[in-house]
Design an enzyme around this catalytic site. Structure first.
Site, PDB file in Angstrom:
ATOM      1  N   SER A   1       0.807  -1.227   0.000  1.00 63.88           N
ATOM      2  CA  SER A   1       0.000   0.000   0.000  1.00 63.88           C
ATOM      3  C   SER A   1       0.838   1.274   0.000  1.00 63.88           C
ATOM      4  O   SER A   1       0.324   2.346  -0.316  1.00 63.88           O
ATOM      5  CB  SER A   1      -0.937   0.012   1.207  1.00 63.88           C
ATOM      6  OG  SER A   1      -0.215   0.151   2.412  1.00 63.88           O
TER       7      SER A   1
ATOM      8  N   LYS B   1       0.862   4.476   6.972  1.00 62.43           N
ATOM      9  CA  LYS B   1       0.388   5.295   5.855  1.00 62.43           C
ATOM     10  C   LYS B   1       1.036   6.682   5.952  1.00 62.43           C
ATOM     11  O   LYS B   1       1.735   6.998   6.900  1.00 62.43           O
ATOM     12  CB  LYS B   1      -1.139   5.468   5.889  1.00 62.43           C
ATOM     13  CG  LYS B   1      -1.946   4.189   5.978  1.00 62.43           C
ATOM     14  CD  LYS B   1      -1.919   3.366   4.705  1.00 62.43           C
ATOM     15  CE  LYS B   1      -2.758   2.095   4.881  1.00 62.43           C
ATOM     16  NZ  LYS B   1      -2.640   1.203   3.689  1.00 62.43           N
TER      17      LYS B   1
END
Length: 279
Positions: free
Chosen positions: A43, A120
């Site tokens: 990701s 993230k």
């Protein structure tokens, strides 16, 4: 005779004491200073690759209940959560020696629903209005600056211990083929720049406006079409907006990186990622 028996027990006792002391020291180190983290998914490509091993700087933002260690060893049936250690402190968005993360930081945080550690990039601060329009990030109604750059190319093959295969912008490619993702350099309002990847047009390339709540933060993966992040509500198993207390720390530097199925396969370590700074 008693003295002899006592002497025979001493090595065992000393060994147990050594192990206990080592565990205490490791627990203190992991709680207050640095936590190891191994990247399990794609990701955050290509900032972070599957198999990157890094330490999370827990001193960067101060301490909350989420700073306590989580110990997960499925092979041994061990699943001890940070809440098991420090759950009594959960529910307060205050942090000891705290400071707020900055826009553009790569942050490890606990998923607000399932408690697992996620990593993230922080793009939205409290009070910001965040929206995706045609794949372009907008912050407070202004598009971020984007500059085209060379595509990200990798081999289409199983990656990491889960054997995940990458998604490709050039469609279905055979095993061992060239998997291409389009790339741009994204620059946030505070000047932080990094590469983001694009695979195809999909629903989260166009979103409603998200207003970041007080004491919360908005996170997105750099691999925009392959990331479960704040664009997805918690009710749909997404991340949603993350409260300050759920933040673990900042990812600053990759120590080494394994391209194989196990971190122990040292012959698969990537020679170009030793001590690589995370930007």
């Amino acid at each position: 005779m008693a003295d002899t028996a006592e002497k025979k027990q001493n090595p065992i006792i000393e060994t147990i004491k050594t192990v206990v002391y080592a565990l205490i020291i490791a627990g203190i180190f992991r709680t207050f200073f640095f936590q190891p983290f191994w990247i399990p998914s794609g990701s955050m490509k290509d900032t972070l690759l599957i198999g990157d091993f890094l330490f999370v700087n827990k001193m960067a933002y101060g301490y909350s209940y989420a700073s306590c260690p989580t110990i997960l060893i499925p092979q041994l049936g061990i699943d001890v959560d940070a809440e098991d250690f420090c759950g009594v402190f959960k529910g307060s968005n205050e942090r000891l020696f705290g400071s707020e993360p900055k826009r553009g930081d790569v942050v490890v945080f606990r998923h607000p629903v399932n408690g697992r550690d996620f990593i993230k990039r922080l793009v939205g601060l409290p009070g910001d209005r965040i929206q995706m329009k045609d794949g372009v990030l907008h912050i407070n109604d202004e598009p971020v600056y984007l500059q085209d750059t060379d595509p990200f190319i990798e081999t289409f093959e199983p990656q990491g211990p889960q054997g995940l295969t990458p998604r490709c912008a050039n469609g279905s490619v055979g095993m061992g083929g060239e998997c291409i993702k389009n790339a741009q350099i994204e620059t946030l309002p505070n000047g932080v720049s990094y590469r983001v990847l694009d695979i195809q047009n999909q629903l989260v390339d166009n979103t409603p406006v998200f207003t970041v709540r007080p004491g919360h933060f908005f996170f997105m993966g750099d691999n925009r079409d392959n990331s479960s992040d704040s664009r997805f509500p918690q009710a749909a198993q997404g991340v949603g907006q993350v409260p300050l207390e759920d933040i673990v720390g900042r990812a600053d530097r990759i120590m080494f990186s394994s391209a194989g199925r196990s971190i122990l396969f040292f012959w698969t370590w990537r020679s170009d990622r030793y001590f690589k700074k995370i930007e």
